[in-house]
Design a protein around this motif. Sequence first.
Motif, PDB file in Angstrom:
ATOM      1  N   GLY A 105       2.885 -12.865 -10.907  1.00 56.86           N
ATOM      2  CA  GLY A 105       3.249 -11.459 -10.766  1.00 56.86           C
ATOM      3  C   GLY A 105       4.562 -11.143 -11.447  1.00 56.86           C
ATOM      4  O   GLY A 105       4.699 -10.111 -12.122  1.00 56.86           O
ATOM      5  N   PHE A 106       5.554 -12.019 -11.297  1.00 61.22           N
ATOM      6  CA  PHE A 106       6.850 -11.849 -11.948  1.00 61.22           C
ATOM      7  C   PHE A 106       6.680 -11.848 -13.460  1.00 61.22           C
ATOM      8  O   PHE A 106       7.173 -10.951 -14.159  1.00 61.22           O
ATOM      9  CB  PHE A 106       7.783 -12.992 -11.505  1.00 61.22           C
ATOM     10  N   MET A 107       5.975 -12.840 -13.957  1.00 61.49           N
ATOM     11  CA  MET A 107       5.774 -12.935 -15.405  1.00 61.49           C
ATOM     12  C   MET A 107       4.894 -11.798 -15.913  1.00 61.49           C
ATOM     13  O   MET A 107       5.114 -11.273 -17.006  1.00 61.49           O
ATOM     14  CB  MET A 107       5.194 -14.299 -15.754  1.00 61.49           C
ATOM     15  N   GLY A 108       3.928 -11.391 -15.118  1.00 64.01           N
ATOM     16  CA  GLY A 108       3.095 -10.256 -15.496  1.00 64.01           C
ATOM     17  C   GLY A 108       3.878  -8.959 -15.573  1.00 64.01           C
ATOM     18  O   GLY A 108       3.637  -8.116 -16.439  1.00 64.01           O
ATOM     19  N   ALA A 127       8.547 -12.064 -26.328  1.00 67.08           N
ATOM     20  CA  ALA A 127       9.654 -11.541 -25.514  1.00 67.08           C
ATOM     21  C   ALA A 127       9.636 -12.163 -24.121  1.00 67.08           C
ATOM     22  O   ALA A 127      10.693 -12.485 -23.563  1.00 67.08           O
ATOM     23  CB  ALA A 127       9.567 -10.023 -25.422  1.00 67.08           C
ATOM     24  N   LEU A 128       8.445 -12.355 -23.554  1.00 70.60           N
ATOM     25  CA  LEU A 128       8.330 -12.995 -22.242  1.00 70.60           C
ATOM     26  C   LEU A 128       8.878 -14.417 -22.285  1.00 70.60           C
ATOM     27  O   LEU A 128       9.647 -14.820 -21.411  1.00 70.60           O
ATOM     28  CB  LEU A 128       6.869 -13.006 -21.783  1.00 70.60           C
ATOM     29  N   ARG A 129       8.518 -15.173 -23.315  1.00 70.99           N
ATOM     30  CA  ARG A 129       9.034 -16.537 -23.446  1.00 70.99           C
ATOM     31  C   ARG A 129      10.551 -16.543 -23.595  1.00 70.99           C
ATOM     32  O   ARG A 129      11.244 -17.361 -22.993  1.00 70.99           O
ATOM     33  CB  ARG A 129       8.382 -17.233 -24.641  1.00 70.99           C
ATOM     34  N   THR A 130      11.071 -15.617 -24.373  1.00 66.09           N
ATOM     35  CA  THR A 130      12.520 -15.530 -24.563  1.00 66.09           C
ATOM     36  C   THR A 130      13.232 -15.231 -23.250  1.00 66.09           C
ATOM     37  O   THR A 130      14.244 -15.852 -22.924  1.00 66.09           O
ATOM     38  CB  THR A 130      12.863 -14.454 -25.608  1.00 66.09           C
ATOM     39  N   VAL A 131      12.715 -14.284 -22.494  1.00 64.02           N
ATOM     40  CA  VAL A 131      13.334 -13.909 -21.220  1.00 64.02           C
ATOM     41  C   VAL A 131      13.284 -15.073 -20.239  1.00 64.02           C
ATOM     42  O   VAL A 131      14.272 -15.386 -19.569  1.00 64.02           O
ATOM     43  CB  VAL A 131      12.659 -12.653 -20.630  1.00 64.02           C
ATOM     44  N   ARG A 133      13.128 -18.256 -20.867  1.00 67.93           N
ATOM     45  CA  ARG A 133      14.013 -19.333 -21.317  1.00 67.93           C
ATOM     46  C   ARG A 133      15.485 -18.979 -21.159  1.00 67.93           C
ATOM     47  O   ARG A 133      16.330 -19.859 -21.030  1.00 67.93           O
ATOM     48  CB  ARG A 133      13.736 -19.670 -22.778  1.00 67.93           C
ATOM     49  N   SER A 134      15.799 -17.703 -21.196  1.00 71.67           N
ATOM     50  CA  SER A 134      17.214 -17.302 -21.156  1.00 71.67           C
ATOM     51  C   SER A 134      17.703 -16.995 -19.745  1.00 71.67           C
ATOM     52  O   SER A 134      18.751 -16.386 -19.577  1.00 71.67           O
ATOM     53  CB  SER A 134      17.433 -16.084 -22.052  1.00 71.67           C
ATOM     54  N   GLY A 135      16.974 -17.416 -18.750  1.00 69.35           N
ATOM     55  CA  GLY A 135      17.448 -17.238 -17.387  1.00 69.35           C
ATOM     56  C   GLY A 135      16.457 -16.585 -16.457  1.00 69.35           C
ATOM     57  O   GLY A 135      16.718 -16.496 -15.255  1.00 69.35           O
ATOM     58  N   GLY A 136      15.359 -16.154 -16.973  1.00 69.99           N
ATOM     59  CA  GLY A 136      14.344 -15.542 -16.119  1.00 69.99           C
ATOM     60  C   GLY A 136      13.784 -16.511 -15.098  1.00 69.99           C
ATOM     61  O   GLY A 136      13.423 -16.130 -13.987  1.00 69.99           O
ATOM     62  N   SER A 137      13.740 -17.786 -15.458  1.00 73.57           N
ATOM     63  CA  SER A 137      13.234 -18.790 -14.517  1.00 73.57           C
ATOM     64  C   SER A 137      14.180 -18.941 -13.327  1.00 73.57           C
ATOM     65  O   SER A 137      13.732 -19.155 -12.197  1.00 73.57           O
ATOM     66  CB  SER A 137      13.038 -20.127 -15.228  1.00 73.57           C
ATOM     67  N   GLY A 138      15.471 -18.795 -13.543  1.00 74.99           N
ATOM     68  CA  GLY A 138      16.426 -18.843 -12.441  1.00 74.99           C
ATOM     69  C   GLY A 138      16.278 -17.655 -11.507  1.00 74.99           C
ATOM     70  O   GLY A 138      16.344 -17.791 -10.279  1.00 74.99           O
ATOM     71  N   VAL A 139      16.076 -16.485 -12.093  1.00 73.50           N
ATOM     72  CA  VAL A 139      15.850 -15.285 -11.284  1.00 73.50           C
ATOM     73  C   VAL A 139      14.558 -15.438 -10.493  1.00 73.50           C
ATOM     74  O   VAL A 139      14.496 -15.100  -9.306  1.00 73.50           O
ATOM     75  CB  VAL A 139      15.811 -14.024 -12.170  1.00 73.50           C
ATOM     76  N   LEU A 140      13.526 -15.969 -11.144  1.00 72.20           N
ATOM     77  CA  LEU A 140      12.251 -16.175 -10.471  1.00 72.20           C
ATOM     78  C   LEU A 140      12.406 -17.142  -9.302  1.00 72.20           C
ATOM     79  O   LEU A 140      11.871 -16.902  -8.216  1.00 72.20           O
ATOM     80  CB  LEU A 140      11.206 -16.696 -11.463  1.00 72.20           C
ATOM     81  N   ALA A 141      13.134 -18.223  -9.490  1.00 74.39           N
ATOM     82  CA  ALA A 141      13.335 -19.198  -8.410  1.00 74.39           C
ATOM     83  C   ALA A 141      14.045 -18.558  -7.220  1.00 74.39           C
ATOM     84  O   ALA A 141      13.657 -18.756  -6.062  1.00 74.39           O
ATOM     85  CB  ALA A 141      14.126 -20.391  -8.927  1.00 74.39           C
ATOM     86  N   GLU A 142      15.069 -17.773  -7.503  1.00 79.36           N
ATOM     87  CA  GLU A 142      15.812 -17.123  -6.415  1.00 79.36           C
ATOM     88  C   GLU A 142      14.962 -16.058  -5.726  1.00 79.36           C
ATOM     89  O   GLU A 142      14.954 -15.967  -4.488  1.00 79.36           O
ATOM     90  CB  GLU A 142      17.092 -16.499  -6.971  1.00 79.36           C
ATOM     91  N   LEU A 143      14.230 -15.263  -6.493  1.00 79.33           N
ATOM     92  CA  LEU A 143      13.378 -14.225  -5.910  1.00 79.33           C
ATOM     93  C   LEU A 143      12.261 -14.844  -5.085  1.00 79.33           C
ATOM     94  O   LEU A 143      11.940 -14.372  -3.987  1.00 79.33           O
ATOM     95  CB  LEU A 143      12.806 -13.324  -7.009  1.00 79.33           C
TER      96      LEU A 143
END
Length: 160
Positions: A105-108, A127-131, A133-143
Amino acid sequence: MGVSELLLVGVVILLGLCGVLVPGVPGSWLVWAAVLWWALSDPQPLAWGVLVGATAVLFLSQVVRWALPPRRLRENGATPRMAVYAGAGAVVGFVLVPVAGAVPGFMGGIYLHERLRLGRHGEAMAALRTVMRSGGSGVLAELFTCLLIAAAWLGAVLRG
């Protein structure tokens, strides 16, 4: 604990969930503080169990986030609107496919935002891959962690 206090705890949890998506706001700590407030106001074994579980999950999330790349989302084109799409997608995914649905859902949500902005599938995927890799995975983990804590709190409140 009365209904009005439970609603206030729920509002603080909701603010914490939104705060995860805003840089500089300690969203996960707001969620934890709300659960702590609830556990101290309603000292039942279930409340303490939720608090201990929330603390453990939050600690594990912090360890995972330290291992992930630092957040550089603004430098790579992430906007507040993208955060809204990603957050809404994570919540919808979490509800539709319990727990595991938050990740797609986050990635979608990010993909949908980029697809609407850029117009093409290939550019939106890049753009999704860039986001991510640039920290979106950290936001996803916290969310994801905050969604787990919020769901545990809601389940405990509805149970008893």
